[in-house]
Structure formats: structure tokens, C-alpha cells
Design an enzyme around this catalytic site. Structure first.
Site, PDB file in Angstrom:
ATOM      1  N   ASP A   1       0.884  -1.156   0.000  1.00 57.21           N
ATOM      2  CA  ASP A   1       0.000   0.000   0.000  1.00 57.21           C
ATOM      3  C   ASP A   1       0.933   1.220   0.000  1.00 57.21           C
ATOM      4  O   ASP A   1       2.094   1.117   0.393  1.00 57.21           O
ATOM      5  CB  ASP A   1      -0.876  -0.025   1.262  1.00 57.21           C
TER       6      ASP A   1
ATOM      7  N   ASP B   1      -0.072   5.013   0.818  1.00 57.87           N
ATOM      8  CA  ASP B   1      -0.319   5.995   1.876  1.00 57.87           C
ATOM      9  C   ASP B   1      -0.274   5.329   3.250  1.00 57.87           C
ATOM     10  O   ASP B   1      -1.116   4.496   3.556  1.00 57.87           O
ATOM     11  CB  ASP B   1      -1.708   6.639   1.684  1.00 57.87           C
TER      12      ASP B   1
HETATM   13  C1  BG6 Z   1      -5.882   5.986   0.196  1.00 56.88           C
HETATM   14  C2  BG6 Z   1      -5.800   6.797   1.473  1.00 56.88           C
HETATM   15  O1  BG6 Z   1      -4.628   5.512  -0.130  1.00 56.88           O
HETATM   16  O2  BG6 Z   1      -6.372   6.778  -0.870  1.00 56.88           O
HETATM   17  C3  BG6 Z   1      -7.141   7.439   1.778  1.00 56.88           C
HETATM   18  O3  BG6 Z   1      -5.419   5.957   2.543  1.00 56.88           O
HETATM   19  C4  BG6 Z   1      -7.621   8.234   0.566  1.00 56.88           C
HETATM   20  O4  BG6 Z   1      -7.029   8.266   2.895  1.00 56.88           O
HETATM   21  C5  BG6 Z   1      -7.658   7.330  -0.654  1.00 56.88           C
HETATM   22  O5  BG6 Z   1      -8.909   8.779   0.793  1.00 56.88           O
HETATM   23  C6  BG6 Z   1      -8.115   8.063  -1.918  1.00 56.88           C
HETATM   24  O6  BG6 Z   1      -7.165   9.041  -2.248  1.00 56.88           O
HETATM   25  P1  BG6 Z   1      -7.370  10.142  -3.357  1.00 56.88           P
HETATM   26  O7  BG6 Z   1      -5.989  10.724  -3.552  1.00 56.88           O
HETATM   27  O8  BG6 Z   1      -7.856   9.459  -4.590  1.00 56.88           O
HETATM   28  O9  BG6 Z   1      -8.346  11.129  -2.843  1.00 56.88           O
HETATM   29 MG    MG Z   2      -2.763   3.170   3.511  1.00 55.02          MG
END
Ligand code: BG6
Ligand code: MG
Length: 214
Positions: free
Chosen positions: A9, A11
Site C-alpha cells: 500500500d 499511503d
Molecule cells: C488511500 C488513502 O490511499 O487513498 C485514503 O489511505 C484516501 O485516505 C484514498 O482517501 C483516496 O485518495 P485520493 O488521492 O484518490 O483522494
Molecule cells: Mg494506507
């Protein structure tokens, strides 16, 4: 079946964008008079942008146009923050772990729910370290559905049982388990303790223990 790939993963495992996501939702919520807190943010880890907003709205239904406006506002703040990202913004131990995974002959992948994953990967200059990258554009159903991980295994040409997933989110562990993969939690027991294995941070991850799980 032996594990042949580690699916990371992004984030909260490779880099701490989780904090940027939180700050951006908080700013949007404050400006719009919506109740939100760091505690509530825990439920947002790993879930899609739309699902995050639904959790913040707590059952309140808004017209699609308004949903879009709030999501765009948050995403604007998030993309502003991403401009400060640089290669040394990886979490402690993350670069070493990816390098070790490759040195040991395993395949590497990123499977992120984020539609901004490519921007983050470019800022960190790590794209070349992964055999394949799946992001928030890759599949229809977000985590906790298994789709993103199954899609990633397919691109790696591997069976799900040959993949281990490193995840910091409850929804991510749910998705990895649903995919039939080895689910490795990064973070506290109450969040990711339902996986096969758990480490408190990326820096603590021991590849040997993951490979023994098969
Ligand atoms: C995930 C994060 O990786 O991506 C979430 O953990 C986030 O917090 C999700 O909401 C979607 O991200 P984005 O950049 O498409 O808004
Ligand atoms: Mg994550």
C-alpha cells in the site's frame, strides 16, 4: 504456495501522506462547518475519496454536485500539499524494505486506493522499483473489496496466494483477506490486528517472518 510478491500500500506504508489526507479533510470540513476530528479520521484510512466524504457526512445525503464540490475542494488542498513532497519523504525503513524485497528475487507492486498515487510515486522517484502499480483509477470497487489486489496479482501474473500485502488500514487488511492473500498489518492491533501478521511500523517489518507465513 510460496510467496513470490510483496504488494505495498502507498499511503501510510511507503510514505506518510495519511497525515496530508487528514489535514486536507479537516480544512475542508472546518470551512464547510462539518464536524470532523483526528479520531474520526481513523475510519478514513485506506478508503476512497467518496467513501471518506460519506463517513464525514455521517448519513447526511447531499446532491451529487455538492458531493463533487466538497471532494474537489479536499483534493485541491491535498494536491497543494503534495507539491512539497520529495524523495526523502519516504517512511523510515520503506526504501530499505523495497530494496531488500527486490534483492531477494521477489516481485514488487504498489496497490493504492488513491487517484493521486502516480503524483506521489513521481515525487518520491520510486516508480522504477515496482513491477506494477495499481491506483484509484485501476478498478471500480475500492477497498475493502478485493478487486484492486486481485487486479495487481493478475498484472504480476501470480495467484493471489503467492502475494503478501502490506497495509496500514483496516479496509486494506479486509481487502487483502478477501483476496486470499497474506495480509500484513502495519500499525496498532485495534486497526490492523485482524491480518495474518502485524508490525507496528514499516521500519519494523521483517521479510523473513512474512515469507514463513505461506
Ligand atoms: C488511500 C488513502 O490511499 O487513498 C485514503 O489511505 C484516501 O485516505 C484514498 O482517501 C483516496 O485518495 P485520493 O488521492 O484518490 O483522494
Ligand atoms: Mg494506507
Amino acid at each position: 504456495m510460496a510467496i513470490k510478491a510483496i504488494i505495498f500500500d502507498l499511503d501510510g506504508v511507503i510514505t506518510d501522506t495519511a497525515e496530508f489526507h487528514y489535514q486536507s479533510w479537516q480544512q475542508m470540513a472546518d470551512e464547510e462547518g462539518l464536524g470532523f476530528s483526528r479520531k474520526k479520521n481513523e475510519q478514513l484510512r485506506g478508503v476512497s475519496r467518496r467513501r471518506s466524504l460519506e463517513i464525514i457526512l455521517d448519513g447526511e445525503e447531499l446532491p451529487e454536485e455538492e458531493m463533487q464540490r466538497l471532494m474537489d475542494k479536499k483534493n485541491g488542498y491535498y494536491q497543494e500539499k503534495l507539491k512539497q513532497m520529495a524523495p526523502d519523504d519516504m517512511l523510515p525503513g520503506a526504501r530499505e524494505l523495497v530494496d531488500e524485497t527486490r534483492e531477494r528475487g521477489l516481485k514488487t507492486a504498489i496497490a493504492s486506493a488513491s487517484r493521486n498515487a502516480k503524483t506521489v510515486i513521481e515525487a518520491l522517484k520510486i516508480g522504477h522499483l515496482f513491477d506494477t502499480i495499481s491506483d484509484g483509477h485501476s478498478v471500480e470497487n475500492p477497498k475493502p473489496a478485493p478487486d484492486l489486489f486481485l487486479h495487481t496479482a493478475e498484472k504480476l501474473n501470480l495467484d493471489p496466494e503467492e502475494c503478501a500485502v502490506l497495509e496500514d488500514a483496516e479496509a486494506g487488511i479486509d481487502a487483502a483477506l478477501a483476496a486470499g492473500m497474506t495480509a500484513v498489518g502495519i500499525g496498532p492491533e485495534e486497526r490492523v490486528g485482524h491480518g495474518h501478521l502485524r508490525f507496528s511500523s514499516t521500519a519494523e517489518v521483517e521479510l523473513d517472518r512474512i515469507l514463513k507465513e505461506e
